[in-house]
Scaffold this active site. Structure first.
Site, PDB file in Angstrom:
ATOM      1  N   GLY B  42       0.846  -1.184   0.000  1.00 52.16           N
ATOM      2  CA  GLY B  42       0.000   0.000   0.000  1.00 52.16           C
ATOM      3  C   GLY B  42       0.880   1.232   0.000  1.00 52.16           C
ATOM      4  N   ALA B  44       2.021   2.946   2.357  1.00 57.70           N
ATOM      5  CA  ALA B  44       3.086   2.885   3.356  1.00 57.70           C
ATOM      6  C   ALA B  44       4.195   1.936   2.923  1.00 57.70           C
ATOM      7  CB  ALA B  44       2.510   2.462   4.706  1.00 57.70           C
ATOM      8  N   HIS B 266     -17.372   5.271   9.443  1.00 59.19           N
ATOM      9  CA  HIS B 266     -17.485   6.401   8.523  1.00 59.19           C
ATOM     10  C   HIS B 266     -18.954   6.726   8.270  1.00 59.19           C
ATOM     11  CE1 HIS B 266     -16.996   8.937   5.055  1.00 59.19           C
ATOM     12  NE2 HIS B 266     -15.689   8.857   5.137  1.00 59.19           N
ATOM     13  N   ARG B 330     -15.810  12.684  11.535  1.00 59.97           N
ATOM     14  CA  ARG B 330     -16.574  11.471  11.242  1.00 59.97           C
ATOM     15  C   ARG B 330     -17.275  10.877  12.444  1.00 59.97           C
ATOM     16  NH1 ARG B 330     -12.070   8.883   7.161  1.00 59.97           N
ATOM     17  NH2 ARG B 330     -12.505  10.404   5.539  1.00 59.97           N
ATOM     18  N   HIS B 401     -14.738   1.554   8.795  1.00 60.45           N
ATOM     19  CA  HIS B 401     -13.920   2.107   7.728  1.00 60.45           C
ATOM     20  C   HIS B 401     -12.415   2.010   7.984  1.00 60.45           C
ATOM     21  CE1 HIS B 401     -12.813   4.699   4.475  1.00 60.45           C
ATOM     22  NE2 HIS B 401     -12.355   5.638   5.258  1.00 60.45           N
ATOM     23  N   ARG B 435      -9.693   9.434  13.302  1.00 62.24           N
ATOM     24  CA  ARG B 435      -8.868   9.988  12.234  1.00 62.24           C
ATOM     25  C   ARG B 435      -9.665  11.003  11.435  1.00 62.24           C
ATOM     26  NH1 ARG B 435      -8.265   9.042   6.813  1.00 62.24           N
ATOM     27  NH2 ARG B 435      -9.442   7.110   6.745  1.00 62.24           N
TER      28      ARG B 435
HETATM   29  C1  LIG Z   1     -12.719   2.916   0.822  1.00 66.84           C
HETATM   30  C2  LIG Z   1     -11.658   3.700   1.525  1.00 66.84           C
HETATM   31  C3  LIG Z   1     -11.477   5.045   1.221  1.00 66.84           C
HETATM   32  C4  LIG Z   1     -10.509   5.806   1.860  1.00 66.84           C
HETATM   33  N1  LIG Z   1     -10.358   7.113   1.523  1.00 66.84           N
HETATM   34  C5  LIG Z   1      -9.375   7.837   2.095  1.00 66.84           C
HETATM   35  C6  LIG Z   1      -9.137   9.187   1.701  1.00 66.84           C
HETATM   36  O1  LIG Z   1      -9.824   9.730   0.847  1.00 66.84           O
HETATM   37  N2  LIG Z   1      -8.136   9.858   2.293  1.00 66.84           N
HETATM   38  C7  LIG Z   1      -7.346   9.298   3.240  1.00 66.84           C
HETATM   39  O2  LIG Z   1      -6.441   9.936   3.712  1.00 66.84           O
HETATM   40  N3  LIG Z   1      -7.534   8.014   3.620  1.00 66.84           N
HETATM   41  C8  LIG Z   1      -8.527   7.275   3.078  1.00 66.84           C
HETATM   42  N4  LIG Z   1      -8.715   5.970   3.465  1.00 66.84           N
HETATM   43  C9  LIG Z   1      -7.766   5.363   4.392  1.00 66.84           C
HETATM   44  C10 LIG Z   1      -6.477   5.018   3.663  1.00 66.84           C
HETATM   45  O3  LIG Z   1      -6.761   4.671   2.341  1.00 66.84           O
HETATM   46  C11 LIG Z   1      -5.750   3.866   4.291  1.00 66.84           C
HETATM   47  O4  LIG Z   1      -5.643   4.033   5.652  1.00 66.84           O
HETATM   48  C12 LIG Z   1      -4.355   3.741   3.723  1.00 66.84           C
HETATM   49  O5  LIG Z   1      -4.391   3.724   2.334  1.00 66.84           O
HETATM   50  C13 LIG Z   1      -3.670   2.529   4.252  1.00 66.84           C
HETATM   51  O6  LIG Z   1      -2.472   2.321   3.562  1.00 66.84           O
HETATM   52  P1  LIG Z   1      -1.481   1.212   4.015  1.00 66.84           P
HETATM   53  O7  LIG Z   1      -0.309   1.304   3.126  1.00 66.84           O
HETATM   54  O8  LIG Z   1      -1.245   1.323   5.480  1.00 66.84           O
HETATM   55  O9  LIG Z   1      -2.250  -0.181   3.817  1.00 66.84           O
HETATM   56  P2  LIG Z   1      -2.986  -0.836   2.543  1.00 66.84           P
HETATM   57  O10 LIG Z   1      -3.047   0.040   1.378  1.00 66.84           O
HETATM   58  O11 LIG Z   1      -4.243  -1.418   3.067  1.00 66.84           O
HETATM   59  O12 LIG Z   1      -2.018  -2.009   2.131  1.00 66.84           O
HETATM   60  C14 LIG Z   1      -1.885  -3.182   2.858  1.00 66.84           C
HETATM   61  C15 LIG Z   1      -0.881  -4.054   2.142  1.00 66.84           C
HETATM   62  O13 LIG Z   1      -0.500  -5.118   2.991  1.00 66.84           O
HETATM   63  C16 LIG Z   1      -0.575  -6.333   2.320  1.00 66.84           C
HETATM   64  N5  LIG Z   1      -0.847  -7.347   3.334  1.00 66.84           N
HETATM   65  C17 LIG Z   1      -1.739  -7.307   4.356  1.00 66.84           C
HETATM   66  N6  LIG Z   1      -1.632  -8.408   5.101  1.00 66.84           N
HETATM   67  C18 LIG Z   1      -0.658  -9.158   4.551  1.00 66.84           C
HETATM   68  C19 LIG Z   1      -0.071 -10.400   4.878  1.00 66.84           C
HETATM   69  N7  LIG Z   1      -0.445 -11.112   5.929  1.00 66.84           N
HETATM   70  N8  LIG Z   1       0.908 -10.880   4.067  1.00 66.84           N
HETATM   71  C20 LIG Z   1       1.328 -10.168   2.985  1.00 66.84           C
HETATM   72  N9  LIG Z   1       0.834  -8.982   2.654  1.00 66.84           N
HETATM   73  C21 LIG Z   1      -0.149  -8.490   3.424  1.00 66.84           C
HETATM   74  C22 LIG Z   1      -1.638  -6.161   1.282  1.00 66.84           C
HETATM   75  O14 LIG Z   1      -1.430  -7.053   0.233  1.00 66.84           O
HETATM   76  C23 LIG Z   1      -1.396  -4.708   0.864  1.00 66.84           C
HETATM   77  O15 LIG Z   1      -0.375  -4.690  -0.103  1.00 66.84           O
HETATM   78  C24 LIG Z   1      -9.694   5.201   2.834  1.00 66.84           C
HETATM   79  C25 LIG Z   1      -9.868   3.864   3.158  1.00 66.84           C
HETATM   80  C26 LIG Z   1     -10.850   3.107   2.524  1.00 66.84           C
HETATM   81  C27 LIG Z   1     -11.035   1.689   2.914  1.00 66.84           C
END
Ligand SMILES: Cc1cc2nc3c(=O)[nH]c(=O)nc-3n(C[C@H](O)[C@H](O)[C@H](O)COP(=O)(O)OP(=O)(O)OC[C@H]3O[C@@H](n4cnc5c(N)ncnc54)[C@H](O)[C@@H]3O)c2cc1C
Ligand code: SF4
Ligand code: FES
Lengths: 251, 637
Positions: B42, B44, B266, B330, B401, B435
């Protein structure tokens, strides 16, 4: 409503597959197509049979993971949507629905409806980016970009990498996918520096992966869930020719 | 063990700069001697992996989807905050910091949040340089809109697809490093275990989702960017694969879990409409820029919304919160929606919905402007509901959410296991009890692009270059653990499916540990989950084997961890007897029904330490101190 399904079942990449018949009685027309497959899978599990494997994740048309060839069309017969956005209300009582995986040589079947699309990742790795290291960027407003250019670049960047274009094309060409990326970056001032090498490398990788040639039938754009326009293929061709001429000139 | 958050001394605005200067460095030639594992692609994970590779480290990256580009960040719609003050409306780093601290109901660390606000501007620069096509004004400069909990316009957006566009940016940076040979990518691979040796994280064990192979990977440090665990509720806006496995398994190996019960519900999601529904769909908060939330003033009013005259509508958010109106945070909006529905004013077939109305905005701004801002959201809405929101109001209801809770990390983003880091939604760091919109993307990218790549050197510099072989007994033990779990599951030949268990768990959590919680409801939740968990390990119906693509097994492994994790969530929710942010304890509310904090007793982060299966976890408290903001009862009136 009652629905008849003919679904491609294939144990793994080595075993040949076949269409298998299933019938679902009394399902609500309000559910989505993938929820219908969930229900079928619950039934199969209850009978101790293997559920149908299919790729999906976001279920809202943005991750590009779902990849079903439904009644002979990528993502089904409705335009501008992915399979996960399809709802049963688009079908009629007693309809028979054919569900198959993407059919294209560069996308081998892994199991049932799941295919391997890693070729797309390798095409992007070949050059689908702007080379900028973290921390070296100028202020975001240093380069104004007109609204029109930004909009056009966005429309190309909208591609979700699903592969429907390849599945729809009789030649299994990946031109629309590649064009969308080339166009997105070639339109923007930030993308200019690597413009020529990018298009050359991406096209070379596309050929290497075994995707077919583009014969301008337009099925790709018609079936694309994001309505990526054929004009991007025209831009790709222009970019490619210019790049080739320039590199000939250099060598 | 006492928790040391390693917050640097000094003035708030100078902490991060000073800290970076104090951190150890690793010279460029030596960086290639270190291997780093990143789980998650993702915003991060991918941003961290790409940046670490640019710096010269060797990186291995894992995700469960078939491509890094599909991580759930892709689904973020509305936008990303930054304190650029391009609109000249009085924004500043301090204001973004203050809004975020206040929005989180004063349950986050000042130092971390200030750093986040500071870095926010670099993120926008980076994204634009990568070619992210943010919305622009006619003059060609970047456009902004407003999000909840703020009175300035600081949200950058790319239609309703901001997450997708930002993720394409990180994915392309990652792809460039894969091509350079600095990153090795493992898609369709799920992490099942963290491996610790001498108390330090030294690798992971994974399952190849195509072949079933259980494999060990060694490294000098392990990063988890594995997202949130909102799917514990079954119905949520998360992707179908979102899970807690990586974080939970890390927790079992010694990483403390912080504020696990802090879950964001949300306010604007498409309501549940069928019992076979598999997920819920968000309608971005950005819609509240123009959409007005209302219900009929008369409970019995069953007229078509367009036929209900203005004076018979209750715009309850505008009425209750005149200064923020529809743009309250929210948690506040969700609770208000729940209240009016509980009082019988809800609309639609189930009565569990309120209207989000664009009629006035379309008149004021014109149809084209509304299409330009929200076109894809209206399209998503129509696809799901078969209703045209240009012609009649949307119906919306709150849904799970985001999880503010996550692995406890210090200022360096390190968990309580040395060498194990958590980034993005997987950690607990910046959002306190709630958040703010458009801050999740900001935090994931701040962690990945700018914080972790700098702080990790301080730890690596203390390690020898030698890697520990995957032949080490700790790897073998972890592999055996994973295999045993799998075999135990595959041996179950009961008659309830994994989805049935998941749905039941989700319902227990939603009803008893959801938008409002009480001593009694939490007690019920605890008892019900225990019974469900026992049944799971007896009556689950499994098919197939490990040595193949087996989606039933993938789900079962995840649900097994959800069943354990949910119990910690309930424990945390019942120990925190105050309300704060999204955590609403019925016993602790103001006369107007707003969340009432208890600063005297609960101004701390609750960090839980695992003690073994079926043993009570031990609570550690990290006291929060506020030197730059004054703790006030939050008011958006
Ligand atoms: C529908 C929706 C809309 C949103 N809109 C907004 C917005 O407009 N603005 C905002 O700031 N935030 C928004 N958010 C929140 C934000 O998108 C997320 O908090 C953020 O993108 C999370 O990013 P991340 O990199 O932490 O995790 P993610 O993008 O969830 O990535 C997780 C990664 O971990 C991997 N993974 C997980 N478990 C395992 C495992 N056991 N083994 C191997 N790989 C694994 C997955 O494959 C994926 O690659 C939204 C969230 C949602 C659900
Ligand atoms: S161009 Fe369209 S069909 Fe092809 S991968 Fe992109 S979104 Fe899918
Ligand atoms: S499941 Fe994500 S696009 Fe269909």
């Amino acid at each position: 409503m009652k629905i008849h399904l003919k679904i491609w079942r294939q144990k793994n990449s080595e075993t040949p597959g076949k269409m298998v018949d299933y019938t679902l009685d009394e399902i609500s027309p309000e559910i989505s197509f993938l929820e219908m497959l969930d229900i079928l899978n619950e039934d199969l599990l209850k009978k101790g049979e293997e559920p149908v494997a299919f790729d999906h994740d976001c279920r809202e048309g943005i991750c590009g993971m779902c990849s079903l060839y439904i009644n002979g069309r990528s993502h089904g017969t409705e335009q501008g949507i992915t399979a996960c956005q399809l709802h049963l209300r688009s079908f009629k009582e007693d309809d028979t629905i054919y569900v198959e995986p993407w059919r294209a040589q560069p996308f081998p079947v892994i199991k049932d409806l799941i295919v391997d699309r890693s070729a797309f990742d390798r095409i992007i790795q070949a050059g689908g980016y702007i080379s900028v290291n973290t921390g070296s960027a100028p202020d975001a407003n240093a380069i104004p970009i007109s609204r029109e250019v930004a909009k056009e670049a966005f429309e190309a960047a909208d591609c979700i990498g699903c592969g429907a274009c390849v599945a729809a094309c009789k030649n299994a060409s990946a031109m629309l996918f590649v064009a969308a990326k080339v166009s997105h970056l070639a339109l923007l001032p930030q993308g200019q520096v690597e413009k020529q090498s990018r298009v050359e490398k991406m096209v070379a990788q596309m050929d290497k992966e075994g995707f077919g040639a583009c014969t301008n039938t337009g099925a790709c754009s018609y079936e694309c869930p994001k309505n990526i326009s054929l004009s991007h293929i025209a831009r790709l061709n222009r970019e490619y020719l210019t790049a080739k001429l320039a590199s000939k000139h250099l060598s | 063990m006492t928790l040391d958050a390693k917050i640097p001394n000094g003035f708030l605005a100078e902490k991060w700069t000073q800290h970076q200067f104090n951190l150890k460095l690793i010279n460029p030639a030596n960086k290639r001697k270190y291997d780093i594992i990143v789980v998650g692609t993702g915003l991060a994970g991918a941003s961290a992996a790409a940046t670490l590779a640019e710096l010269g480290y060797n990186v291995k990256v894992f995700c469960f989807q078939d491509s890094a580009r599909r991580a759930h960040s892709v689904a973020a719609q509305g936008g990303i905050n930054a304190a650029k003050n391009y609109q000249n409306d009085g924004d500043s780093i301090f204001r973004l910091f203050y809004d975020t601290i206040k929005g989180g109901d004063f349950r986050a660390r000042e130092a971390d949040v200030y750093r986040l606000a500071e870095i926010s501007n670099n993120i926008i620069d980076q994204a634009v340089a990568q070619g992210v096509p943010f919305a622009r004004e006619y003059g060609g400069l970047l456009d902004n809109h407003s999000f909840g909990g703020a009175q300035v316009s600081r949200t950058f957006y790319a239609k309703g697809q901001t997450g997708q566009q930002l993720l394409i940016g990180t994915y392309s940076a990652l792809s460039r490093q894969i091509a350079n040979g600095k990153v090795k990518m493992f898609p369709r691979t799920e992490m099942l275990e963290v491996v610790t040796i001498d108390g330090k994280a030294r690798g992971i064990v994974t399952r190849n989702l195509v072949t079933g192979a259980i494999e060990s990977h060694n490294a000098h440090a392990v990063l988890l960017g594995t997202g949130g665990y909102g799917n514990i509720y079954f119905l949520s806006t998360n992707c179908m694969g979102a899970n807690v496995t990586a974080a939970w398994q890390a927790h079992k190996k010694g990483a403390f879990f912080a504020n696990p019960s802090f879950t964001q519900i949300h306010p604007t999601c498409i309501p549940v409409h069928d019992r076979h529904q598999s997920k819920l769909t968000l309608m971005s908060e950005s819609l509240r820029n123009d959409g007005r939330v209302w219900v009929p003033k008369n409970r019995e009013d069953k007229r078509h919304p367009n036929d209900i005259p203005e004076n018979e509508r209750d715009y309850f958010l505008e009425r209750k919160y005149p200064s923020f109106g529809n743009l309250v945070p929210r948690d506040v909006a969700s609770r208000s929606v729940k209240q009016v529905c509980d009082q019988g004013y809800g609309v639609g077939q189930t009565g569990l919905a309120v209207y989000l109305d664009f009629g006035k905005a379309i008149k004021r701004r014109g149809m084209d402007a509304i299409k330009h801002s929200y076109g894809n959201l209206f399209q998503i809405y129509e696809k799901i509901t078969n209703e045209n929101a240009y012609e009649m109001p949307m119906k919306i209801y709150p849904a799970v959410h985001y999880t503010m809770g996550g692995l406890w990390v210090d200022y360096n983003l390190m968990t309580t296991v040395p060498g194990l880091y958590a980034l993005g939604e997987a950690n607990f760091s910046d959002h306190g009890g709630n958040r703010l919109g458009a801050s999740g993307l900001m935090q994931a990218l701040a962690d990945g692009y700018f914080i972790l790549p700098r702080t990790i050197a301080d730890y690596l510099a203390t390690l020898p270059y030698d890697k520990i072989s995957t032949e080490h007994s700790a790897f073998k033990e972890a592999e055996d653990n994973a295999k045993n779990r799998i075999n135990q599951l595959l041996a179950l030949k009961g008659n309830k499916t994994v989805d049935e268990f998941h749905k039941e768990l989700g319902l227990i959590m939603w009803n008893h540990c959801g938008m409002s919680r009480s001593e009694a409801s939490l007690k019920t939740a605890k008892e019900k989950i225990k019974v469900l968990e026992e049944e799971f390990w007896e009556n689950l119906s499994m098919v197939g084997s490990n040595e193949e693509l087996n989606q039933t097994l993938e789900k079962a492994l995840r649900v097994a961890d959800f069943l354990e994790m949910s119990q910690l969530m309930v424990t945390d929710a019942s120990h925190r007897k105050e309300s704060c942010g999204s955590h609403f304890r019925e016993e602790s509310q103001t006369e107007e029904g707003e969340a009432k904090r208890d600063d005297e007793n609960f101004t701390y982060v609750a960090a839980w330490e695992y003690q073994g299966k079926n043993k009570s976890e031990v609570l550690h408290k990290e006291a929060l101190t506020f030197e730059n903001v004054k703790l006030t009862q939050r008011s958006y009136k």
